[in-house]
Write a protein that holds these residues in place. Structure first.
Motif, PDB file in Angstrom:
ATOM      1  N   ASN A   2       0.828  -1.207   0.000  1.00 61.55           N
ATOM      2  CA  ASN A   2       0.000   0.000   0.000  1.00 61.55           C
ATOM      3  C   ASN A   2       0.863   1.259   0.000  1.00 61.55           C
ATOM      4  O   ASN A   2       2.095   1.192   0.074  1.00 61.55           O
ATOM      5  CB  ASN A   2      -0.978  -0.024   1.172  1.00 61.55           C
ATOM      6  N   LEU A   3       0.234   2.400  -0.074  1.00 58.92           N
ATOM      7  CA  LEU A   3       0.913   3.681  -0.170  1.00 58.92           C
ATOM      8  C   LEU A   3       1.876   3.906   0.996  1.00 58.92           C
ATOM      9  O   LEU A   3       3.049   4.245   0.798  1.00 58.92           O
ATOM     10  CB  LEU A   3      -0.111   4.820  -0.235  1.00 58.92           C
ATOM     11  N   TRP A  35      -2.188   8.290   6.253  1.00 61.45           N
ATOM     12  CA  TRP A  35      -2.508   7.787   4.920  1.00 61.45           C
ATOM     13  C   TRP A  35      -2.736   6.283   4.910  1.00 61.45           C
ATOM     14  O   TRP A  35      -3.122   5.723   3.906  1.00 61.45           O
ATOM     15  CB  TRP A  35      -1.426   8.169   3.923  1.00 61.45           C
ATOM     16  N   THR A  38      -6.573   6.875   5.189  1.00 66.69           N
ATOM     17  CA  THR A  38      -7.196   7.896   4.346  1.00 66.69           C
ATOM     18  C   THR A  38      -6.325   8.150   3.117  1.00 66.69           C
ATOM     19  O   THR A  38      -5.132   7.866   3.130  1.00 66.69           O
ATOM     20  CB  THR A  38      -7.368   9.230   5.100  1.00 66.69           C
ATOM     21  N   SER A  39      -6.928   8.695   2.107  1.00 69.65           N
ATOM     22  CA  SER A  39      -6.182   9.030   0.894  1.00 69.65           C
ATOM     23  C   SER A  39      -5.712  10.476   0.966  1.00 69.65           C
ATOM     24  O   SER A  39      -6.486  11.364   1.312  1.00 69.65           O
ATOM     25  CB  SER A  39      -7.064   8.854  -0.343  1.00 69.65           C
ATOM     26  N   LEU A  60       1.936   5.539  -5.683  1.00 70.29           N
ATOM     27  CA  LEU A  60       0.607   4.914  -5.718  1.00 70.29           C
ATOM     28  C   LEU A  60       0.636   3.485  -6.260  1.00 70.29           C
ATOM     29  O   LEU A  60      -0.375   2.809  -6.279  1.00 70.29           O
ATOM     30  CB  LEU A  60      -0.343   5.765  -6.561  1.00 70.29           C
TER      31      LEU A  60
END
Length: 105
Positions: A2-3, A35, A38-39, A60
């Motif tokens: 993930n990010l 993050w 949340t984005s 991303l």
């Protein structure tokens, strides 16, 4: 990945803590940690990408490699002045370049 994981990995590779990345990007305390759930806005993501010298798309996971990632140009060098360059000479050149770069810091 993930990010947040990608940012952690790249930060570690560059010898930076997430706190340092956060500060250099001008973000609020622990913004990057948030993050995970949340984005981020694109402008915040772009600031972090700039600090890490990668593209937002790389962070991303939309790209497998960063267009800003360093390229080892010596891997493609086979000759200099018409004479072959061996692996030992390549390592010497890399060491010289590294020493030169450290002098710029």
């Amino acid at each position: 990945m993930n990010l947040l994981d990608r940012i952690k990995t790249i930060s570690k590779q560059k010898g930076l803590s997430l706190r340092t990345v956060n500060e250099r990007a001008g973000l609020g305390p622990n913004a990057i940690y948030k993050w995970k759930n949340t984005s981020p806005s694109f402008d915040k993501l772009e600031k972090v990408a700039k600090v890490l010298d990668v593209t937002p798309n790389y962070l991303l996971g939309r790209e497998d490699h960063s267009s800003n990632a360093p390229v080892d140009l010596l891997d493609g060098v086979r000759m200099y002045n018409g004479k072959p360059i061996n692996d030992q000479e390549k390592e010497m050149i890399k060491a010289l370049l590294d020493a030169y770069r450290k002098g710029d810091d």
